[in-house]
Scaffold this motif. Structure first.
Motif, short mmCIF file in Angstrom:
data_model
loop_
_atom_site.label_atom_id
_atom_site.label_comp_id
_atom_site.label_asym_id
_atom_site.label_seq_id
_atom_site.Cartn_x
_atom_site.Cartn_y
_atom_site.Cartn_z
N ILE A 205 -3.71 -0.37 2.58
CA ILE A 205 -3.81 1.00 3.46
C ILE A 205 -2.90 0.77 4.60
N ALA A 206 -3.38 -0.24 5.49
CA ALA A 206 -2.76 -0.51 6.79
C ALA A 206 -0.95 -0.61 6.86
N SER A 207 -0.66 -1.30 5.52
CA SER A 207 0.75 -1.42 5.44
C SER A 207 1.56 0.01 5.29
N ALA A 208 0.96 0.74 4.55
CA ALA A 208 1.47 2.07 4.11
C ALA A 208 1.34 2.88 5.25
N CYS A 209 0.45 2.82 6.25
CA CYS A 209 0.47 3.85 7.36
C CYS A 209 1.47 3.20 8.47
N ASN A 210 1.40 1.85 8.53
CA ASN A 210 2.52 1.30 9.51
C ASN A 210 3.73 1.43 9.06
N ALA A 211 4.17 1.72 7.87
CA ALA A 211 5.66 2.00 7.41
C ALA A 211 5.96 3.51 7.75
#
Length: 220
Positions: A205-211
């Motif tokens: 979730i964090a990786s998808a948002c930060n991308a």
């Protein structure tokens, strides 16, 4: 509760426009007129100053709704009610069991420290994170909606907590200035923090948002 308190025809009841339509519908079913007040941008609950500005000689009650696991400033609202002789009613949210609540807070804390490009929720005042609601900065709803679509393509479930404020609905349309309500409706997005989510889920979730977050620049 409104009927039991004698609220009815000719009365006004102050309610939030940021939320479900059921509260305004309950007021009309009691025979009274719903009057919309703005929200606090941190808690998403009724702003006492906006409530006071909405009070008239016909105001009989205020319905306070706790939102997303964050409590309204009920102390100030009760003081306001006493000053104007108003009934102050509360509508709470169904709370998760203690163990699940602790897990939600743990997952929220993880996202708080890792998300970039979105504004994370303020965790004060015993936030239980019934929903983990972030703000997607940019030029309004198109950015938030594009952000949400992109997250879903990456397998991250997310939702818009309030798609249309109640004062914009045809049956309750009002010519009223609610800037914080309007902005919250355009920018907010609920990310998953369910107790069933694993550490790997949270990392995804964090990786998808930060991308995506760096692509959205705040409006000036």
């Amino acid at each position: 509760m409104l009927r039991a308190a004698g609220v009815g025809l000719g009365d006004e009841v102050v309610v939030p426009a940021f939320g479900n339509v059921e509260v305004a519908e309950a007021v009309t079913l009691a025979g009274a007129l719903p009057v919309f007040a703005d929200i606090d941008p941190v808690t998403y609950c009724l702003d006492p100053l906006s409530v006071e500005a909405a009070v008239t000689s016909r105001t009989a009650a205020v319905v306070v709704v706790h939102r997303f696991g964050r409590r309204a400033d009920i102390g100030r609202l009760h003081t306001l009610g006493q000053r104007h002789g108003l009934l102050v009613l509360k509508q709470g949210e169904s709370e998760a069991p203690y163990d699940e609540m602790a897990q939600r807070r743990e997952r929220a804390a993880y996202l708080d420290t890792r998300l970039k490009g979105v504004r994370t929720p303020d965790g004060g005042d015993g936030h239980t994170y019934q929903q983990y609601v972030v703000r997607v900065p940019g030029n309004g709803r198109p950015d938030r909606d594009a952000f949400a679509r992109a997250l879903r393509t990456k397998g991250v479930e997310c939702g818009v907590p309030v798609k249309t404020p109640v004062h914009r609905l045809p049956e309750f349309r009002r010519c009223v200035s609610l800037p914080q309500t309007e902005l919250a409706a355009d920018e907010t997005l609920a990310l998953p923090v369910d107790a069933a989510l694993t550490k790997r889920d949270m990392q995804r979730i964090a990786s998808a948002c930060n991308a995506l977050g760096g692509l959205l620049q705040p409006a000036f």
